[in-house]
Write a protein that holds these residues in place. Structure first.
Motif, PDB file in Angstrom:
ATOM      1  N   GLY A 139      11.988  -3.475  -2.431  1.00 51.04           N
ATOM      2  CA  GLY A 139      11.267  -2.963  -1.269  1.00 51.04           C
ATOM      3  C   GLY A 139       9.791  -3.119  -1.529  1.00 51.04           C
ATOM      4  N   LEU A 140       9.039  -2.026  -1.367  1.00 51.51           N
ATOM      5  CA  LEU A 140       7.623  -2.061  -1.740  1.00 51.51           C
ATOM      6  C   LEU A 140       7.538  -2.014  -3.262  1.00 51.51           C
ATOM      7  N   THR A 141       7.206  -3.137  -3.838  1.00 50.47           N
ATOM      8  CA  THR A 141       7.075  -3.223  -5.294  1.00 50.47           C
ATOM      9  C   THR A 141       5.567  -3.276  -5.581  1.00 50.47           C
ATOM     10  N   PRO A 142       4.990  -2.156  -6.044  1.00 51.29           N
ATOM     11  CA  PRO A 142       3.525  -2.058  -6.098  1.00 51.29           C
ATOM     12  C   PRO A 142       2.843  -3.112  -6.971  1.00 51.29           C
ATOM     13  N   GLN A 143       3.562  -3.659  -7.971  1.00 58.74           N
ATOM     14  CA  GLN A 143       2.921  -4.702  -8.789  1.00 58.74           C
ATOM     15  C   GLN A 143       2.676  -5.971  -7.962  1.00 58.74           C
ATOM     16  N   ALA A 144       3.356  -6.086  -6.817  1.00 62.25           N
ATOM     17  CA  ALA A 144       3.168  -7.264  -5.954  1.00 62.25           C
ATOM     18  C   ALA A 144       2.283  -6.923  -4.756  1.00 62.25           C
ATOM     19  N   VAL A 145       1.469  -5.871  -4.892  1.00 65.10           N
ATOM     20  CA  VAL A 145       0.691  -5.372  -3.750  1.00 65.10           C
ATOM     21  C   VAL A 145      -0.150  -6.465  -3.096  1.00 65.10           C
ATOM     22  N   GLN A 147       0.410  -9.724  -3.092  1.00 67.64           N
ATOM     23  CA  GLN A 147       1.304 -10.674  -2.427  1.00 67.64           C
ATOM     24  C   GLN A 147       1.858 -10.072  -1.124  1.00 67.64           C
ATOM     25  N   LEU A 148       2.111  -8.767  -1.138  1.00 72.01           N
ATOM     26  CA  LEU A 148       2.693  -8.093   0.028  1.00 72.01           C
ATOM     27  C   LEU A 148       1.630  -7.753   1.072  1.00 72.01           C
ATOM     28  N   GLY A 149       0.362  -7.877   0.699  1.00 71.78           N
ATOM     29  CA  GLY A 149      -0.721  -7.594   1.645  1.00 71.78           C
ATOM     30  C   GLY A 149      -0.993  -6.109   1.805  1.00 71.78           C
ATOM     31  N   GLY A 150      -0.690  -5.310   0.797  1.00 71.23           N
ATOM     32  CA  GLY A 150      -0.990  -3.874   0.858  1.00 71.23           C
ATOM     33  C   GLY A 150       0.252  -3.055   0.584  1.00 71.23           C
ATOM     34  N   PHE A 151       0.041  -1.736   0.541  1.00 72.62           N
ATOM     35  CA  PHE A 151       1.164  -0.817   0.270  1.00 72.62           C
ATOM     36  C   PHE A 151       1.882  -0.553   1.593  1.00 72.62           C
ATOM     37  N   ARG A 152       2.549  -1.551   2.115  1.00 69.92           N
ATOM     38  CA  ARG A 152       3.144  -1.403   3.443  1.00 69.92           C
ATOM     39  C   ARG A 152       4.680  -1.422   3.390  1.00 69.92           C
ATOM     40  N   GLN A 153       5.263  -0.870   4.470  1.00 72.11           N
ATOM     41  CA  GLN A 153       6.734  -0.814   4.537  1.00 72.11           C
ATOM     42  C   GLN A 153       7.332  -2.228   4.507  1.00 72.11           C
TER      43      GLN A 153
END
Ligand code: KIV
Length: 258
Positions: A139-145, A147-153
């Motif tokens: 899901g939200l994997t914070p180490q990939a923040v 890459q995911l573009g932020g702490f988003r759902q």
């Protein structure tokens, strides 16, 4: 009774929810343990809540070891799992095993690592086959923040939800003893929990996971900014601040009245 890794499978099989929280240091870990929390995660969120880094990325293996040892000294019953920090396991299964070994020798009962790609699940299998329990994290994997573009759902589209389910099934096949599902729609987490035979541990993933986890600093109201899915049970920041202000006043008044 102390809580072994097998305990969480029993809870899942008996449909009995369990509680997990993060722990960063001795005194609080001892309180959480005595309060009956079954799993304590020395999460790399400590990078942000204990060390003041802007993300979890900068925390080092040595820093995580330092906190793991402090938590281990305070805990008698809870299972202790430590996060493998960013950069300490992604290179190869061998690198992951070598890092995980250091945390096991520090007293952890298992390690957590993020991601469920085919490469990462090979790493999980390699570590598990060598005797180290692994907790997955999807899901939200914070180490990939970044890459995911932020702490988003995450997993908001049917395609993304399917991809997450596939990753969860891969992690289960690789031998993960449980999987953290972070900040995904409740119905996706419920569906994955029903599909898996191992426990899920939800954080911002609804109430139908096998267990729940939160960052203790968020739960207690110590952090200024906390995720939208957290409902703090206390405003400990204000409680501490007013207590300290009162102490400051007392000290100054005592000096002035001498
Ligand atoms: O680092 C952490 O605290 C975590 C939990 C939020 C699951 O990974």
């Amino acid at each position: 009774m102390s809580f072994s890794i097998r305990y969480f499978q029993t809870c899942r099989d008996q449909n009995r929810p369990f509680v997990a929280l993060t722990a960063t240091e001795y005194t609080l870990a001892k309180i959480l343990d005595q309060a009956g929390v079954e799993l304590l995660l020395v999460g790399d969120s400590l990078a942000m809540v204990a060390l003041g880094y802007p993300t979890t990325l900068p925390v080092s293996v040595d820093e995580m070891l330092h906190h793991t040892r402090a938590v281990v000294r305070g805990v008698k019953r809870a299972a202790i799992i430590t996060d493998l920090p960013f950069g300490s396991y992604e290179l190869s299964p061998q690198q992951a095993f070598a890092t995980a070994t250091r945390f096991m020798q520090a007293g952890a009962q298992g390690v957590k690592l993020e991601g469920g790609s085919p490469a990462m699940t090979q790493t999980v299998a390699f570590v598990v086959e060598r005797g180290i329990p692994v907790l997955g994290h999807l899901g939200l994997t914070p180490q990939a923040v970044h890459q995911l573009g932020g702490f988003r759902q995450q997993a908001k589209t049917p395609e993304a939800a399917q991809e997450l389910e596939n990753a969860a099934l891969r992690l289960q096949a690789a031998g993960a003893f449980a999987i953290v599902l972070e900040h995904i729609p409740a119905q996706v987490a419920t569906h994955i929990t029903q599909k898996l035979t191992i426990p899920t541990i939800g954080i911002g993933a609804g109430s139908h996971c096998s267990g729940q986890i939160l960052v203790t600093h968020d739960l207690l109201g110590l952090t200024e900014k906390y995720p939208p899915f957290v409902q703090p049970v206390l405003d400990l920041k204000t409680v501490i601040q007013s207590a300290i202000e009162q102490f400051c006043r007392q000290v100054r008044e005592d000096i002035e009245s001498e």
